[in-house]
Design a protein around this motif. Sequence first.
Motif, short mmCIF file in Angstrom:
data_model
loop_
_atom_site.label_atom_id
_atom_site.label_comp_id
_atom_site.label_asym_id
_atom_site.label_seq_id
_atom_site.Cartn_x
_atom_site.Cartn_y
_atom_site.Cartn_z
N UNK A 57 -4.01 12.08 10.47
CA UNK A 57 -5.05 12.86 9.78
C UNK A 57 -4.44 14.02 9.01
N UNK A 58 -3.46 14.68 9.60
CA UNK A 58 -2.80 15.80 8.94
C UNK A 58 -1.99 15.36 7.72
N UNK A 59 -1.63 14.09 7.67
CA UNK A 59 -0.90 13.54 6.53
C UNK A 59 -1.85 12.88 5.51
N UNK A 60 -3.16 13.04 5.75
CA UNK A 60 -4.18 12.41 4.89
C UNK A 60 -4.03 10.89 4.87
N UNK A 61 -3.64 10.35 6.00
CA UNK A 61 -3.51 8.90 6.17
C UNK A 61 -4.71 8.41 6.97
N UNK A 62 -5.40 7.42 6.44
CA UNK A 62 -6.56 6.86 7.12
C UNK A 62 -6.11 5.91 8.22
N UNK A 135 6.18 6.36 2.74
CA UNK A 135 5.89 5.32 1.75
C UNK A 135 4.39 5.07 1.57
N UNK A 136 3.56 5.74 2.34
CA UNK A 136 2.13 5.44 2.39
C UNK A 136 1.46 5.49 1.02
N UNK A 137 1.77 6.50 0.21
CA UNK A 137 1.07 6.71 -1.06
C UNK A 137 1.74 6.00 -2.24
N UNK A 138 2.82 5.25 -2.01
CA UNK A 138 3.51 4.57 -3.10
C UNK A 138 2.63 3.47 -3.68
N UNK A 139 2.47 3.49 -4.99
CA UNK A 139 1.64 2.48 -5.65
C UNK A 139 2.43 1.22 -5.97
N UNK A 140 3.75 1.33 -5.99
CA UNK A 140 4.57 0.22 -6.48
C UNK A 140 5.28 -0.55 -5.37
N UNK A 141 4.80 -0.45 -4.14
CA UNK A 141 5.44 -1.21 -3.06
C UNK A 141 5.30 -2.71 -3.34
N UNK A 142 6.38 -3.46 -3.22
CA UNK A 142 6.29 -4.92 -3.45
C UNK A 142 5.73 -5.66 -2.25
N UNK A 143 5.40 -4.94 -1.20
CA UNK A 143 4.82 -5.53 0.01
C UNK A 143 3.86 -4.53 0.63
N UNK A 144 3.09 -4.99 1.59
CA UNK A 144 2.22 -4.12 2.38
C UNK A 144 2.94 -3.67 3.64
N UNK A 145 2.58 -2.49 4.13
CA UNK A 145 3.08 -2.00 5.41
C UNK A 145 1.90 -1.73 6.34
N UNK A 146 2.05 -2.17 7.57
CA UNK A 146 1.09 -1.86 8.63
C UNK A 146 1.86 -1.16 9.74
#
Length: 377
Positions: A57-62, A135-146
């Motif tokens: 939450x502090x990193x603005x990550x949902x 890497x959470x806010x990167x728009x150009x990731x060639x893959x998804x991360x979970x």
Amino acid sequence: MTSEQNQKGTPSQGAGWLTPGPEVCTDAMALLKQLIGTPSFSKEENGTADILQEFFANKNIEANRSLNNVWATNKYFDPAKYTILLNSHHDTVKPNAGYTIDPFTPLESEGRLYGLGSNDAGGALVSLICVFSHLYFKMDLPFNLVIAATAEEEISGHNGVEYLLPLLPNIDCGIVGEPTLMKMAVAEKGLFVLDCTAKGKAGHAARNEGKNAIYIAIKDIDWISTFEFEKNSTLLGPVHMAVTSIETANKAHNIVPSACSFIVDIRVNELYTFEEVLQTVKENVESEVRPRSTRLRPTFIADTHPLILAGNCLKLESYGSPTCSDKALMAFPSLKIGPGDSARSHSADEYIFIDEIEQGIKGYFNILNNLVVPKNM
């Protein structure tokens, strides 16, 4: 990048990512200290789950939470892209009696961070979380991360990663964070537990009556302790069997016991199925044999898998791990790797070197940065 890699997929290193800076390690250390200071025995991880939710939450990550499992996807998640799970656990064993310091007080000393769960698997967990956050806010990731911080790993519980996986998006491969000295554990022995009962006949000890179930158990245990399975794995070595508990319900000194139970811990290499091992045991012992669980089977990731190719680019060492992890519960290819040393796990005065966490962050980032995503995914 080799011409072969160029033909097979798209390398992530072309994205121009910024290497994690010192602030990422600072975040990881602060989070690990919070986790150490909050007891999180298996099935009792509520407090650390709260801490992880607050961090995101502090990193603005949902982030999402299911029971005591906390997970999130990268901001620009695309279901059409290849998806990688970053997973480690936030539960711990209970501290053993040999501790000379408070296991729940994080202590920095001579380049080490002491505390319960610091090495197993706190260092790996916070390193993965901070790389994901980077890497959470990167728009150009060639893959998804979970990212998934899961519960009950230490007891192979049903409410940890096994419970969470059906709730996650489709996963193509995973990185499982465990202390491996940042070596690639490409194979892992399975854990197969047998409950055995030798059946005899009760009688009076003074009159030499009955059939002593202990003697039957001893004969079977002798076979278990000396038998060697033929197939020896290059990565994982031989199948290993150990009797770890034995008991009878009888407490009277003058009664021959009619039953004697014992438990066999079997570590199975990738060359045998659990069914083959079970059949061999049944054919050679007199005791009744019942498998306790068949969930934690041996695992292996191919040396041609993109994760391994990325590790090879970084000249990371590969090996077979004798210990079991949540990797055994994953149906997709996964690589076990992380900062810290498995030899320190569950030890008194557990610690991790601070520079190991720095190396863990760098190592995870570099694997992802060198990953070649298959074109057909």
